[in-house]
Design a protein around this motif. Structure first.
Motif: not given
Length: 613
Positions: A1-10, A434-438, A564-568, A610-613
């Motif tokens: 899986m690609e880092a930083g992506i929150c995968y949603i069920k199909p 700030r709030y980027t990176k881990h 992580s950021r979600p898909q649509k 809020a740069n969490a994403f």
């Protein structure tokens, strides 16, 4: 899986060609849209006056939306206090009173009530906003007079602290006695100068270096050497020595007799959050299991000047059994004065110093994270404030350093302990990050291992029980954990950690949580028009974090990660989809279902990017 992506069920994904039915847009799309609106070029470059290309420094704006519109209510929302309970009371005795005295005109402009029940009147038995309340019909009689129930207790504790009119006058007239903190500053300067002289002599004298192992062997049998604060304690009780705010009774000879004023070990702390960490939000977190809470960052100078808006940040609800106030400043005298007046006039369990704030305005004035490189000023501040009271702990919250590639917390933390701090909270990022990176929990552990007896509290990137367990294993020397953005996104994280399992609230339960927040806000800020709009503004600020929560049933591989950021995707019902929207217009719709329609001309832009994403 690609880092930083929150995968949603199909089954919950939205197809690319069906974006019109989507209430949630990806952060990547939002970023690209914002860049187009800001007029950035493809190469991200700009030309200077000489026609040469240079990198556009505005390409990565971070921190705050400083040019956001600020809504101001109209004058009709301010009714003279003589008419709050309706007609028939004592007439206004204030000459040239600026508030509204035409009750009929005020009621006509106020509009219809927002609901049939006033939360303040129901819970307390009396609403102090009277006829100006937006739920006034529930507590007014046939004549329009405000009702007070017989069981109402005016002295019932709800909130404390803030500033009294008497104290405000003394501070504004500079009539408050700050001689104590001035004396402590002088003593701190003497200790600092003595330390510097010792450090300068040590390289020149080999004898001084040879004496250090002897001193260390003596320390193995006796308590830690007394700091300036400990020396103050021993002036009154010869049989006691202390470490921070922990008092050791040498007559018993047992470590079990250590009596901390506040126990910072094995606790869940709510981070002091600017704007969003207000009293109603802290009440929500306390109900979900937060052990220790702290008010929003308050600047020392406005506190010493007696500004009511800054003193409002010190208010404490009765449910906050362990509560602290966080100070920020760039001058040791001013910070010490603010700490003294808070210690002497408010009910707090500890005072915290913010030396990690990354805000540009604070940093450029030499406060916040700038104090991490101004060690002389920091030493005076910590020594003097820690010595104010032997039963009021003084703590410090810091970051790893100023720059991402140069961490200094491992050098600073032992010094802060030596100067008398009772605990240190370390956020595992630099000011530059700030709030980027881990968050760097390996570095937090490295720093915590250097502390002798002082608790070190870790902070950063905890959004689930699994995150908490992982960080505690990675950093065994960390005494407790502080949670900030994780609590904003899902305030029930404290409950999850204590119950050792995840909790997935339904959209209805999350909506009830918003309703409870609004009720607490109306109780705190008032149920009149001004209080309703203040509650709405802070609700919308919180919603700018809440929308990021993704129910575990929608994720392919829970738990959700904070960066992580979600898909649509769309939710399981209409309310869940609306709550997941990153569009501020949808947040306004949610607020209207709870607090009525927004005033004409209302617009909202969140304060925190809020740069969490």
């Amino acid at each position: 899986m690609e880092a930083g992506i929150c995968y949603i069920k199909p089954e919950y994904l939205v197809q690319e060609g069906n974006e019109s039915s989507l209430a949630v847009t990806s952060d990547k799309g939002e970023t690209n849209k914002r860049k187009r609106e800001e007029g950035e070029t493809e190469a991200g470059k700009a030309k200077d006056a000489g026609g040469n290309n240079k990198w556009n420094k505005k390409e990565r704006k971070r921190g705050q939306n400083k040019n956001r519109p600020v809504f101001k209510d109209e004058r009709y929302s301010h009714l003279c206090h003589s008419l709050i309970d309706g007609t028939g009371g004592e007439p206004c005795s204030v000459p040239n009173c600026r508030y509204v005295h035409d009750l009929d005109a005020f009621l006509a402009a106020k509009g219809e009530d927002l609901g049939p029940e006033c939360y303040v009147y129901t819970t307390k038995g009396y609403c102090a906003r009277g006829v100006s309340c937006r739920f006034a019909k529930s507590h007014t009689d046939e004549l329009g007079r405000n009702i007070k129930q017989q069981e109402y207790n005016e002295k019932a504790p709800t909130t404390c602290n803030g500033i009294s009119s008497e104290l405000q006058v003394r501070l504004r007239k500079r009539d408050y006695d700050f001689s104590r903190c001035k004396e402590l500053i002088k003593r701190a300067e003497q200790l600092r100068d003595a330390r510097k002289q010792t450090e300068q002599k040590q390289p020149e004298s080999g004898d001084a270096l040879e004496e250090q192992p002897v001193q260390a062997s003596e320390a193995d049998e006796q308590p830690e050497p007394a700091t300036e604060k400990q020396a103050k304690c021993t002036d009154t009780v010869d049989t006691e020595t202390s470490a921070g705010c922990v008092i050791y009774d040498s007559t018993t000879g047992r470590d079990a007799e250590l009596k901390p004023a506040v126990d910072f070990r094995d606790k869940l702390l709510l981070s002091p959050l600017t704007t969003v960490g207000n009293l109603p939000f802290r009440r929500i977190c306390k109900e979900f299991g937060a052990d220790i809470t702290c008010g929003e960052m308050a600047c020392a100078m406005p506190l010493v000047k007696g500004l009511g808006q800054e003193w409002a940040l010190t208010k404490r609800h009765e449910s906050e059994d362990v509560f602290g106030v966080q100070l920020c400043g760039n001058n040791p005298n001013m910070i010490a004065q603010a700490a003294q007046v808070i210690a002497e006039t408010t009910q707090v369990n500890f005072i915290d110093l913010n030396i990690g704030c990354p805000i540009d305005l604070i940093y450029q004035q030499g406060g916040g994270s700038a104090l991490m490189r101004r060690t002389n000023i920091l030493e005076l501040t910590v020594r003097s404030c820690a010595a104010l009271s032997d039963r009021l702990p003084f703590t410090v919250k810091m970051r790893t350093g100023i720059y991402a590639d140069k961490s200094v917390a491992h050098e600073l933390l032992p010094l802060v302990e030596e100067w008398g701090a009772s605990a240190v909270t370390l956020h595992g990022r630099s000011r530059e990050q700030r709030y980027t990176k881990h968050a760097n929990w390996s570095y937090i552990e490295e720093c915590a291992a250097k502390a002798k007896r002082m608790p070190v509290i870790g902070n950063g990137d905890i959004l689930s029980y699994e995150d908490y367990v992982e960080r505690r294993k990675l950093a065994p020397h960390v005494s407790s954990v502080m949670i900030g953005r994780g609590a904003l996104i899902k305030p029930w994280i404290f409950q999850e950690i204590k119950e050792h399992k995840a909790w997935e609230p339904s959209s209805g339960q999350r909506y009830d949580l918003l309703r409870k927040y609004c009720n607490y806000g109306l109780e705190h800020w008032g149920s009149d028009t001004k209080g309703v709009e203040t509650t709405r503004r802070f609700l919308l600020e919180w919603q700018s974090f809440l929308y990021r929560y993704i129910p575990e049933a929608l994720q392919q591989a829970p738990p959700q990660k904070i960066n992580s950021r979600p898909q649509k995707y769309r939710g399981r019902d209409e309310m869940e989809t609306l709550m997941s929207s990153g569009n501020s217009a949808d947040w306004v719709k949610l607020s209207e279902s709870l607090l009525g329609r927004v005033p004409e001309g209302f617009s909202f832009v969140p304060k925190h990017k809020a740069n969490a994403f």
